[in-house]
Design an enzyme around this catalytic site. Structure first.
Site, PDB file in Angstrom:
ATOM      1  N   GLY A  13     -73.472  38.093 -16.350  1.00  0.00           N
ATOM      2  CA  GLY A  13     -73.338  37.427 -15.063  1.00  0.00           C
ATOM      3  C   GLY A  13     -71.870  37.177 -14.757  1.00  0.00           C
ATOM      4  O   GLY A  13     -71.001  37.297 -15.626  1.00  0.00           O
ATOM      5  N   CYS A  14     -71.606  36.841 -13.501  1.00  0.00           N
ATOM      6  CA  CYS A  14     -70.215  36.647 -13.089  1.00  0.00           C
ATOM      7  C   CYS A  14     -69.606  35.424 -13.762  1.00  0.00           C
ATOM      8  O   CYS A  14     -68.501  35.484 -14.308  1.00  0.00           O
ATOM      9  CB  CYS A  14     -70.123  36.541 -11.575  1.00  0.00           C
ATOM     10  SG  CYS A  14     -71.317  35.416 -10.826  1.00  0.00           S
ATOM     11  N   TYR A  15     -70.324  34.302 -13.749  1.00  0.00           N
ATOM     12  CA  TYR A  15     -69.809  33.091 -14.400  1.00  0.00           C
ATOM     13  C   TYR A  15     -69.626  33.309 -15.905  1.00  0.00           C
ATOM     14  O   TYR A  15     -68.587  32.937 -16.463  1.00  0.00           O
ATOM     15  CB  TYR A  15     -70.753  31.917 -14.169  1.00  0.00           C
ATOM     16  CG  TYR A  15     -70.734  31.325 -12.792  1.00  0.00           C
ATOM     17  CD1 TYR A  15     -69.557  30.859 -12.214  1.00  0.00           C
ATOM     18  CD2 TYR A  15     -71.913  31.173 -12.062  1.00  0.00           C
ATOM     19  CE1 TYR A  15     -69.556  30.268 -10.949  1.00  0.00           C
ATOM     20  CE2 TYR A  15     -71.921  30.586 -10.802  1.00  0.00           C
ATOM     21  CZ  TYR A  15     -70.747  30.131 -10.247  1.00  0.00           C
ATOM     22  OH  TYR A  15     -70.751  29.548  -9.008  1.00  0.00           O
ATOM     23  N   GLU A  48     -64.171  33.726  -7.977  1.00  0.00           N
ATOM     24  CA  GLU A  48     -64.809  32.789  -8.874  1.00  0.00           C
ATOM     25  C   GLU A  48     -63.736  32.253  -9.794  1.00  0.00           C
ATOM     26  O   GLU A  48     -62.833  32.992 -10.209  1.00  0.00           O
ATOM     27  CB  GLU A  48     -65.843  33.541  -9.687  1.00  0.00           C
ATOM     28  CG  GLU A  48     -66.899  32.667 -10.258  1.00  0.00           C
ATOM     29  CD  GLU A  48     -68.081  33.512 -10.651  1.00  0.00           C
ATOM     30  OE1 GLU A  48     -68.898  33.837  -9.773  1.00  0.00           O
ATOM     31  OE2 GLU A  48     -68.159  33.865 -11.819  1.00  0.00           O
TER      32      GLU A  48
END
Lengths: 350, 350, 350, 350
Positions: free
Chosen positions: A153-155, A246
């Site tokens: 995932g991005c996080y 992010e």
């Protein structure tokens, strides 16, 4: 001379899928053969994404109608929960195919953790065992040999790049890890939701999924591996009025006698050979706008006003290094291409 | 095999200069040797633009201290009015150098028009005569032979690509041309001005420089050439809360017996061989977000509710096709490279 | 001492409805008794709009379940097409009620025009005849006596305040009127549409509904009345990345021997007694951010570079003077209250 | 019947000053007599802030030229460091005047702390001793009697309203307090800085002043008083692309046997009688957009995934409750007016 690989993209009508199309179209070893998007089947891609008006692409098709034979790799950008059945079938029908999954379906190594966070049993447990966690910088060798790559995932990508090397090296404590995360709105996808309307998400900020975001178990899984012990984290994401980007602000405890500078030095060394992760010059503050549109990650370490603590900050573009870019980076690794192929685009600023 | 050209960039600390750096760094035939920015001389580029933190670049220097020998081309991204003296000197010292100017200093063919709009006499009238107006699609052959290329302003690029072919072909009238233009904030540059602060330009829209914008005479000059008669236009720009992007909504009168569809067809034909200008499918509305970060221009034609009229709309990224990208396109033309070299990046959406 | 009026608001879950709630709650003569929102019936208003968390309001109810007896006035903020049947019934059941409609259902005086633009026959033709067009500054006396007030659309409000007095006075021509309009995203409502997602509408600009927007016939109806002849307009709206605000740039032809200054002077005189319409000092450019959140309209007139032409610009907040604020202004007129009651809020800048 | 008070505003050309003008103009007991802005002296307020084009205001003047006699109260919105000398003089010349300072000059009770954070000795130490810290909800009685009120910073207001009652009540620990704060760009003021340009601050997020923001000692001062022991905090602010709004995400440790719910209940009780602080319904997430333009504060408490911890979140409008609104609230307290006078405006959403 690079041999061209034929690829398909499942879920090409989402932001992740379309960003992969953007990159793959300019990748010298990718030839896009199949684009699926069930709700838009039969339409040209430019009808769904007019920014592709100037290039040639195959029309969108359904998963069922697509011709998978002859492909070398498939990228999946489908919503989580829908991918397991489709990939199981694909693996059966096209055994030689490399599958690079951008969904959450194969990221959690433990099927029970999956079931408890996603509300249903995993439907492809055997396949899950074969999946390699596709964090390029940490699992390069495994990815090179994998047939099924579960892109993070991005996080988790941002958080793990910042913290995993420090935990592995015993520089920070495994307790009381607080990750205050901020993301642009594209992370929520192109589906219609009230909270991602311009008038709702614009000119404002708020946390969401407090203490319950599904990226938390993924972060914990990998940090536990890095620490060699069970790690739990506070992970609190916030929605920020920007499309891409992010940033994670990680509040960590230093191991005894360690200083913020030791963390900085270790990350510098660790990423010296990894061209997409840049530990910034001392004091330079990471900003999402400095990596927008690119596969780069910017990291830095700061002293805390509280003694015995430090602040580690990482930023990336959630659609690129946080998803489509890392998927392509893994494609490169899986096919023995230079890691940066097709990913050389510099950040778009402003 | 492409021969690499050594280039210098004057004014690398502005948005136009830095966007050229972004593109030139990935251009296979460009090698950046000199970057000037007098106010930042001695600093590394990444101190001024941290999005270059992951790449190697020469440090910034002053115009005076730069070593121009051995260069093949120089791009100028200096503020208007400052360029004439510098370029005159450069031409004297380095006769073989190709100069690609992104400022307004050599765009106006008539020195008197220059003087009346810029408030002072032109300081390099002889040089002005040699300058070629660098609208790539309209003056391709001249650009290929030029030593001094005056790249058009961002608004003129969009407007001329939309209207010049129609005037040339006698499809629209030369009277009562109304160009309602909208631009993102980067067009105003990186200098400190109250009206470009986030709190002033954000969440709002307003016209500016009504009936007095310096791009008006440039548009009129070229439309007059296209029409074969003196053309005056209403040109009214508006500042829009977005960083990049520009769109012109042109209200035109059809020549007798002509229809919107004739305009559409003519533009389709005219740009058939020009890969950066896309006449969209009928009915598809141009949007700045669909060309962001790229060298593409999207154009379309719409019927008006008022009979005898049509609406022609064009959009581009003001920093790319409106400036740095077109400069690089002209560089390619001037050195006999394929026109699209280094400019293949697709739009970044969202 | 003001007598308090009991009011109901139909369609309180939209932006228009909620902005009326915001204003009415602080209006000294309004007491909100009924709030309808069929899809949210049974919920407290703060569940739908958390910005009302600190105030007391009746729960949302369905139109059917609401108790209309005892009310003095009803505001309708329903989508167009749904209002005619509901208002017809209300007029039958509660004859004394003043109805202030913010939808498009009763704005067009000619049922055939309505039918041709809205695709179905008008369902309350008799009622339509009684409706007064609620542009407060132009129809003050009629509004004071009306039982059914059809508040204008946001674009017509801005356009008519700018142009109607000039046409009435014979200062501008009735031909070739070009209205290039720009609006914030809230004008599209709170419904889920892809083009109003943050990632789609943010950081970009595009026209929409070119030559086919339903506010065109409304503008033409009123300009025709002002001019004493049939008027057709080019009306081209654009979507701008801001939540609130609207600006119209009107390109007009001057009647013989007239100058931009004559227009300016006439508007100055015309609005001298109208406190919500401010003709700005000469040269001051209207900007949407300068009226945000308020009921004020800013207007100014500029000379055109084309002789015989002028540019008239007006800006307002589409949810306030363009909808809920003007509705409340009409409420004040209808009940004999000072026109500004409850509308004194100044613009929120930045 | 309210007696009208004559007021002056020092520093009316900044965002804080102008927001106070916005509110004071509609305050029934305020009459604005003096507006200073040295750099704009002689200009009408509407030349500096066109959103005041529709109202009457005194012209801007210098501090020196202003006539202070006859005033009842003065609000200071000057940059920190400049206020001490001016206020000292004012107190000498106009002993009866109530002074409400929105700058940072009188917030720190300890002159040494001031000196170490602001880089110079405090120039009005005697006056500092008389100053009351103007956090309305916590120091209501002191404010009512004060002649010099030092209004808190925006971050301290949000943080202290969230945490001070919990520390006072012994519900949370005084160690390891981590305050991850996010603010809109107006907090940086209207001065010209590169990092607050639209193109720099828009579409991006970054931390700033890490471990070194001047609001940290102010927060620590008041939390230490609340805890009865020295408290140090991690305070890390982030710049968010929105004009107004501020949100603090506070990561706290629960005292033994306490739960997140105990914190919630205590805050509910504590603020029951304070109309501007709303503890939201359980589970409702605070968002800056829900308080924009208003004096309201939204607070909520959430369980942490880490045991023994909780997350307390507060949001406010930095220019209103974080500055001008709280100043006016203190004005009301100081003059015995109902606390909400002139502050009833509801949040502007969207």
């Amino acid at each position: 001379m690079t041999t061209v690989k034929k690829i398909g993209i499942l879920g090409a009508s989402g932001y992740t899928g379309s960003d992969l199309v953007r990159l793959a179209l300019r990748h010298p070893a990718c030839q896009i053969e199949v684009l699926t998007a069930n709700a838009h089947a039969g339409q040209p891609m430019k009808a769904v994404f007019p920014h592709f008006s100037s290039v040639a692409l195959p029309d969108l098709t359904t998963v069922e109608a697509a011709d998978w034979s002859g492909l070398d790799a498939v990228f999946c950008g489908l919503p989580h929960g829908t991918t397991q059945a489709i990939i199981s079938q694909l693996r059966k029908d096209q055994p030689g195919l490399k599958i690079i999954d951008m969904s959450a379906d194969f990221r959690l190594r433990d099927p029970q953790t999956y079931a408890s966070w996603y509300g249903h049993a995993h439907e492809a447990v055997e396949l899950q065992k074969q999946a390699v966690y596709g964090l390029s910088e940490l699992y390069k060798d495994d990815i090179a040999k994998a047939d099924l790559i579960a892109c993070p995932g991005c996080y988790p990508t941002a958080t793990l790049l910042a913290l995993a090397p420090l935990l592995r090296a015993g520089l920070i404590g495994a307790e009381d890890l607080i990750i205050d995360a901020k993301s642009g709105v594209s992370g929520a996808g192109r589906g219609l939701k009230q909270n991602t309307l311009f008038c709702e998400a614009g000119e404002g900020l708020s946390p969401y999924a407090i203490a319950g975001h599904r990226h938390a178990p993924e972060i914990e899984q990998e940090l536990s591996l890095a620490a060699g012990q069970a790690v739990y984290v506070n992970f609190t994401p916030h929605l920020v009025p920007m499309a891409r980007g992010e940033l994670v602000t990680c509040y960590v405890k230093l191991q005894e006698a360690k200083k913020a500078d030791d963390l900085y030095q270790h990350l510098q060394d660790f990423y010296a050979e990894h061209q997409f992760v840049t530990v910034l010059d001392k004091g330079v503050i990471p900003a999402t706008s400095q990596v927008r549109g690119s596969n780069y990650v910017h990291i830095n370490v700061f002293e805390d006003r509280l003694s015995g603590r430090a602040i580690v900050i990482a930023t990336l573009d959630n659609l690129v290094k946080g998803s489509a870019g890392q998927a392509l980076q893994n494609f490169n690794l899986a096919f023995g291409l230079p890691e940066e192929t097709g990913l050389e685009q510099l950040p778009l600023f402003p």
